[in-house]
Design an enzyme around this catalytic site. Structure first.
Site, mmCIF file in Angstrom:
data_model
loop_
_atom_site.group_PDB
_atom_site.id
_atom_site.type_symbol
_atom_site.label_atom_id
_atom_site.label_comp_id
_atom_site.label_asym_id
_atom_site.label_seq_id
_atom_site.Cartn_x
_atom_site.Cartn_y
_atom_site.Cartn_z
ATOM 1 N N GLU A 156 52.768 -10.096 57.235
ATOM 2 C CA GLU A 156 52.382 -9.359 58.440
ATOM 3 C C GLU A 156 51.878 -10.230 59.575
ATOM 4 O O GLU A 156 51.713 -9.752 60.695
ATOM 5 C CB GLU A 156 51.302 -8.342 58.071
ATOM 6 N N ARG A 213 53.245 -3.067 59.113
ATOM 7 C CA ARG A 213 52.873 -4.486 59.006
ATOM 8 C C ARG A 213 51.566 -4.752 59.755
ATOM 9 O O ARG A 213 51.470 -5.710 60.507
ATOM 10 C CB ARG A 213 53.997 -5.356 59.588
ATOM 11 N N CYS A 214 50.578 -3.867 59.520
ATOM 12 C CA CYS A 214 49.380 -3.949 60.341
ATOM 13 C C CYS A 214 48.210 -4.589 59.635
ATOM 14 O O CYS A 214 47.193 -4.831 60.263
ATOM 15 C CB CYS A 214 48.977 -2.560 60.806
ATOM 16 N N GLN A 238 56.114 2.275 47.964
ATOM 17 C CA GLN A 238 55.609 0.903 47.940
ATOM 18 C C GLN A 238 54.482 0.761 46.925
ATOM 19 O O GLN A 238 54.006 -0.352 46.687
ATOM 20 C CB GLN A 238 55.096 0.494 49.334
#
Lengths: 167, 782, 290
Positions: free
Chosen positions: B736, B366-367, B220
């Site tokens: 997110e 996705r924090c 990523q």
């Protein structure tokens, strides 16, 4: 059903299949999974592998028109069968209604589960051309998507169903 | 929307350009790539959580036909590669040399002509372990007499990793002293895992003739990875090319550097052939970047119905190595956003991280860098507070929201919220829900013995990392970049320093260029992921692409627009000050009928320039965001709980998100539904657990449960748009928000159904057995 | 993910299958392969020879015969799910088929394979206990019939000899006033049962005539709740009688505490599902005469 011949002295079996309308043949070990046979031996990488416990269904393909998890079928078992992978959905440059629908309804994000979802949907719509949303969700309950939350996938299957009914 | 249907800039729900290859099965995920001479690598993983490595015999494995090499920690140590730095300033084992520190840790690697043969060879490696006691929680690893996990680290005498604080203790203590009510909640956010459908892996191709390394990598953050590879592997950075191809999901799982990448690269270097490593799902779940595992105690001080103070005490389970991927100045990520949507004048956060015999990680899935944990804590606390104070859950929130006129809002922990309209998001959600009617229905149902619950979550989160002075990862400042070139025929290519894993950048970023320059979005090619061909950036995670690279794209597009204006002035024989621009057309003020299109201007940039002007129409910009962005929303969930089995079903899920300006509403909604599903999964069923010996329960999809279309509820999506004042487009990022905000909504709904019987908390995942046990204890189970 | 090497045979007659099983140690029959192949992939069991029976003729079909149903060894779960025969008096079987694994696995896996696999978390074992099914088995010495009651010895252990093949499962005709239900608590589709209850009831005027109750996932094998059956047989199905039978069924369960729940929880699921299943089955049984 086509007879599978005894293995050669090297322990390999000759597997003859029709994949997306094309006759293909190779010599493989009995232990080779159909998913690997498609991806590695035949170079059809549209079928994906997402797990190791037959749980995710990313590897779904049609064997004689029936959706199966290709990671849980041996290549030798497919000898004599007709296989449809995602690469076989479009015909003569024309996208299949299911492909068009997934695009129109934003039914994919990363695309990894998409081939399996589309193939299962195609087989499902053949048997149930006017499904409810619930029936679609039930039909796809053997397959996982991490990106979409499924709602747009259901919408895509409905859209394809409408197109196919009107065709 | 300011652009036409032909151009389709910001605000249009255009269909995605990237779909074409995916729907035809022609995506290029790394495992789809085959290189000549390519070998396959498989990893031998430790069955023990904590054990000395006594001996390892690879003779039989090496002798198996088809095996080219067997790599052990000893071999890696000879090349100084047995250990590598982590993104958090710790070190992590690449292959075990002294002892195993978590179950599943990489012990040896086999490189062979096929993966089947490599797996056969793994079984022939003989390893002798001396098992040691394992610790599987911070409570255990911080206790007196706990085994020392990082005995190889100089100066490490216990299992403590860090201590970190935010906010102000004194003013918070005062608020609590003066409170008329204190609400406390001890809760555990369990270990879960992003589990993208495509596992991690790489193809490392070190060319023996040129010394150049091309690494196809599930990354990523390809540029940051390249720099770290250069440092770790000692390869000159200009000789490393990282290509992050199509990714089958990421969700933060593809941000860290994993041992498999390092061994594959070293093996390719030593053998002189490409080496492919494809992780299997078990490897992915047992060893790669997990998420959460956060023990939290929250306390809320209330006076006269107002929240006056917030305390959070945190114990973080870091696993065996401290490898969080987060801005280096924040040991607990951005947890200190924990005051959330509320005007709480005093707050104090205390966090301690501990090593355990489990896989390393914590910040992922996705924090938004631990905002998931913070949001869960505050929204659960607020709901419980409303119950304890006997106030309606939505009213209590409305009474304490930061009001629209208070923005920019300075929070008690140092954030400056850019914009928000929390009451309006709440209002829209409640209207969609039919809240009043539902409360009545809930009462009626209770009389019949049925358990309905309504759960609310009004979250504010923080994304868009970030301003370089405050935000860096391993020292690399968190700017991001966009490089734009317009071709003579009026088409364009945009190259970015971020990297999508399904978020639709090839479409949305083209829409930004379309918006700013009037070039139709189909004419804009977007490229990401190849470090040789894109400007340096920090990658895509923590919802930062739109806030940072989106801003960069806007800025560079506007810069090119100014040059284009000069060229148009030249073509129109006017002064640049008199030239106006509208949807791709330049014209003299008052004479829109004689315009030059952006395509005319692009051609002129190469053929007909004003004197003294450089040819071409291109540029690159590196954007340093002045602040973070603060997406927010209100989610509402309605459930019914089965008294006989503890099963609960979300009957309705209403989500109102405000992410500022929406570049592509269709894609934004897709992101929201995906995140709401992950939130549901986390609340209902996802868990990586460990037994007392450190055996991992949850290392495959039969134990780590992902919901299918059958379990997943339907979503009702509402919207609001409060632009970000500092972002050039007003956009905030959204990927997110739903995973951040929704778990509390689901859990609050179940607790709301059971509160009247005395149930105040059930920790996630709320599996049927746990819900039933709570009801049973409260006397309302069937 | 990658199985070890094994020998593979695909014979075309039952005799060849039995001969192959007899000649080779460590040979396993494969029908659907949806239990065997996952095990091979994880390399948790070593199988030297896989004897694939998918090309053997005469093993398919669901038909009414000999005062009941016969279901061939190659009948897939999906066929059972869709068969118009597995409704009404045989409704328990159709209800069970639908809840086995997931739709893709159901396209390959077989009922008889499931019975031979003898997983205590397998659904068909419980359904066949409740329906009083029996398997027809062929070996080198001919054919024999084993009641499903006597088939399982323990987890993944049956009374089958290594060289025997189940060729079909037979279910007796329970009569027209019969209804059935299969209630399964799974955390998601495809998860093994936390606990499940198979119920089949035949009404005899106003009383319960025959009753079968099978339990999934709460013992070393599928469990027949005989005490519960005995208590209900011949009685009027009042609320108390149903609740009483359900309590007895819960007592017959011997669940383990694990990550799906404590033993107490699972017993409660058995009790609740038994009650709900009995109500459904009795309703369907009463409707069966119309």
């Amino acid at each position: 059903m086509t007879q599978l011949e005894s293995p050669t002295t090297t322990g390999l079996h000759t597997v003859e299949v029709t994949v997306n309308g094309q006759a293909r043949s190779a010599q493989v070990e009995a232990r080779m999974l159909l998913a690997h046979f498609l991806r590695q031996t035949l170079g059809l990488t549209g079928t994906h592998i997402g797990c190791d416990t037959t749980s995710c269904g990313a590897c779904a393909v049609l064997v004689d028109g029936t959706p199966v998890k290709s990671c849980t079928v041996l290549a030798v078992q497919a000898h004599g069968a007709e296989i449809t992978t995602v690469e076989g959905l479009a015909k003569g440059g024309q996208l299949h209604p299911i492909q068009q629908a997934f695009h129109e309804e934003h039914g994919l994000q990363c695309g990894f589960c998409t081939p399996g979802m589309m193939l299962t949907s195609v087989a499902f719509l053949k048997e149930n051309p006017s499904p409810t949303d619930e029936e679609i969700r039930w039909a796809l309950s053997g397959q996982i998507c991490r990106c979409t939350g499924y709602q747009n996938i259901v919408n895509a299957v409905q859209a394809a169903a409408t197109t196919m009914r009107e065709a | 929307m300011s652009t036409t249907h032909e151009v389709r800039g910001v605000g249009h729900s255009v269909k995605r350009k990237e779909d074409a290859r995916f729907i035809q099965g022609r995506g290029q995920y790394f495992d789809d790539i085959t290189l000549p001479g390519m070998l396959h690598m498989e990893i031998l993983r430790s069955p023990y959580a904590h054990a000395r490595l006594k001996s390892i015999d690879t003779t039989a494995a090496s002798a198996l036909p088809g095996v080219v090499a067997v790599v052990t920690g000893e071999l890696m140590a000879q090349h100084n590669l047995a250990w590598m730095p982590t993104l958090s300033g710790d070190t992590q084992a690449v292959l075990v040399t002294d002892k195993v520190r978590y179950q599943g840790q990489e012990v040896a690697c086999v490189i062979a002509e096929s993966a089947y043969v490599a797996k056969d060879a793994l079984e022939l490696i003989e390893v002798e372990y001396e098992p040691l006691d394992a610790v599987t929680s911070p409570q255990q690893s911080s206790a007196e007499g706990a085994p020392l996990i990082r005995d190889e680290k100089e100066g490490q005498t216990d299992n403590h990793v860090y201590h970190w604080e935010a906010g102000d203790k004194d003013s918070t203590d005062r608020a609590f002293a003066e409170a008329d009510h204190v609400v406390a909640l001890d809760t555990f956010y369990p270990r879960c895992h992003p589990a993208p459908l495509e596992c991690c892996g790489c193809i490392a191709d070190v060319n023996p003739a040129t010394g150049k390394a091309t690494i196809y990598l599930t990354s990523q953050a390809p540029h940051a990875h390249r720099t770290l590879f250069a440092i770790v592997a000692g390869l000159p950075e200009q000789n490393i090319r990282i290509i992050s191809p199509d990714l089958g999901g990421g969700f933060g799982n593809k941000v860290p550097i994993y041992p498999g990448y390092v061994v594959a690269t070293a093996a390719s270097l030593l053998i002189g052939r490409p080496v492919k490593w494809v992780e299997d799902r078990t490897g992915n779940l047992i060893s790669t970047g997990f998420a959460r595992d956060y023990h939290m105690r929250g306390e809320l001080a209330v006076k006269d119905g107002k929240m006056t103070g917030l305390r959070a005490t945190l114990l973080s389970d870091q696993g065996a190595f401290y490898a969080d991927a987060q801005p280096s100045k924040f040991r607990a990520g951005l947890f200190h956003i924990v005051t959330g949507s509320y005007d709480i004048p005093a707050a104090h956060v205390v966090a301690d991280g501990w090593y355990t015999n489990k896989a390393p990680g914590g910040v992922a899935y996705r924090c938004s860098f631990r905002v998931t944990e913070a949001s869960y804590l505050i929204e659960r606390l607020v709901d419980n507070a409303a119950h304890e104070l006997d106030v309606d859950a939505t009213q209590f929130r409305l009474d304490n929201f930061i009001q629209p006129e208070q923005f920019p809002y300075h929070s008690a922990t140092g954030f400056v919220y850019d914009s928000g309209n929390y009451p309006e998001a709440m209002r829209i959600a409640l209207e969609k829900l039919g809240y009043e009617d539902l409360r009545r229905e809930q009462e009626e149902a209770r009389k019949e013995g049925r358990l309905l619950g309504i759960g609310i979550s009004s979250f504010t989160e923080v994304v868009g990392a970030g301003h370089g002075k405050e935000y860096d990862i391993a020292g690399l400042r968190m700017f991001d970049s966009a490089e734009l070139r317009v071709h003579p025929t009026g088409k364009a290519i945009l190259k970015l320093g971020v990297k999508a894993q399904g978020q639709g950048h090839e479409t949305t970023f083209a829409q930004i260029v379309a918006e700013e320059l009037g070039i139709p979005y189909e004419d804009v090619e977007v490229q990401e992921g190849d470090t040789d061909n894109t400007p340096y950036g920090l990658g895509t995670y923590a919802s930062r692409s739109t806030p940072v690279a989106g801003a960069a794209t806007t800025v560079i597009s506007r810069k090119l627009r100014e040059k284009a204006r000069e060229i148009a002035a030249h073509l129109l024989e006017a002064s640049a000050d008199d030239i106006e621009f509208e949807a791709g057309r330049f014209f003299v003020k008052g004479s829109p009928e004689s315009a030059k299109t952006i395509q005319d201007v692009a051609f002129a940039a190469y053929t007909n320039l004003p004197d003294g002007m450089e040819a071409g129409l291109e540029g690159v910009t590196y954007y340093d965001p002045p602040n973070m962005t603060f997406p927010f929303g209100t989610y509402a969930v309605v459930v019914e709980v089965d008294r006989g089995t503890g099963q609960w079903k979300p009957l309705r899920v209403v989500a109102v998100d405000d992410c500022g300006v929406r570049i592509n509403p269709m894609i934004v909604e897709g992101q929201i539904m995906g995140g709401l599903t992950e939130g549901y999964a986390i609340a209902a069923m996802q868990l990586i657990d460990f037994d007392e010996d450190g055996n991992c329960i949850g290392s495959n999809f039969t134990d780590y449960l992902i919901p299918t279309a059958w379990e997943t509820p339907e979503f009702e999506i509402g919207e609001l748009s409060t632009p970000s004042p500092h972002h050039p487009l007003g956009a905030k990022g959204v990927g997110e928000s739903p995973t951040v905000g929704s778990p509390a909504a689901y859990v609050n709904a179940v607790i709301d159904a059971l509160w009247h019987a005395g149930v105040k908390n059930i920790d996630m995942p709320l599996t049927p057995d746990k819900v039933w046990a709570a009801m049973n204890e409260a006397g309302i189970a069937e | 993910m990658y199985p070890s090497r094994f020998e593979y045979l695909a014979p075309t007659s039952v005799e060849e299958v039995i001969a192959a099983l007899g000649e080779r140690e460590g040979a396993k029959v494969m029908a659907g392969g949806q239990s065997l192949i996952p095990v091979l992939k994880l390399r948790v069991a070593s199988v030297d020879t896989v004897v694939d029976i998918n090309r053997v003729a005469g093993l398919d079909g669901i038909e009414e015969a000999d005062g009941g149903l016969r279901i061939g060894a190659l009948v897939r779960h999906v066929e059972a799910e869709r068969s118009p025969l597995l409704t009404k008096r045989y409704g328990l079987l159709g209800a069970t088929a639908r809840l086995v694994a997931d739709p893709l696995v159901r396209n390959r896996g077989t009922i008889c394979g499931s019975l031979a696999h003898a997983d205590p978390q397998g659904d068909w074992g419980s359904a066949m206990l409740a329906a009083r099914g029996s398997v027809v088995v062929r070996g080198p010495n001919g054919e024999r019939t084993i009641a499903v009651d006597e088939l399982s010895l323990g987890p993944f252990m049956t009374t089958l000899q290594p060289d025997e093949l189940i060729t079909e499962v037979r279910v007796p005709d329970p009569g027209p006033r019969t209804g059935g239900a299969y209630l399964k608590l799974e955390r998601k589709v495809g998860d093994f049962a936390t606990a499940a209850v198979a119920v089949q009831v035949t009404m005899d005027n106003g009383s319960v005539g025959q009753v079968g109750i099978g339990l999934t996932g709460v013992g070393a094998t599928n469990v027949r709740a005989t005490a519960a059956e005995d208590a209900l047989r011949g009685s009027e199905p009042t609320d108390e009688a149903i609740a009483g039978a359900a309590r007895l069924a819960a007592e017959a369960a011997e669940p383990q505490s694990d990550n799906r729940g404590t033993a107490d929880y699972k017993r409660n699921v058995v009790r609740v599902y038994c009650e709900r299943g009995l109500r459904t089955a009795i309703s369907a049984a009463r409707a069966g005469e119309e």
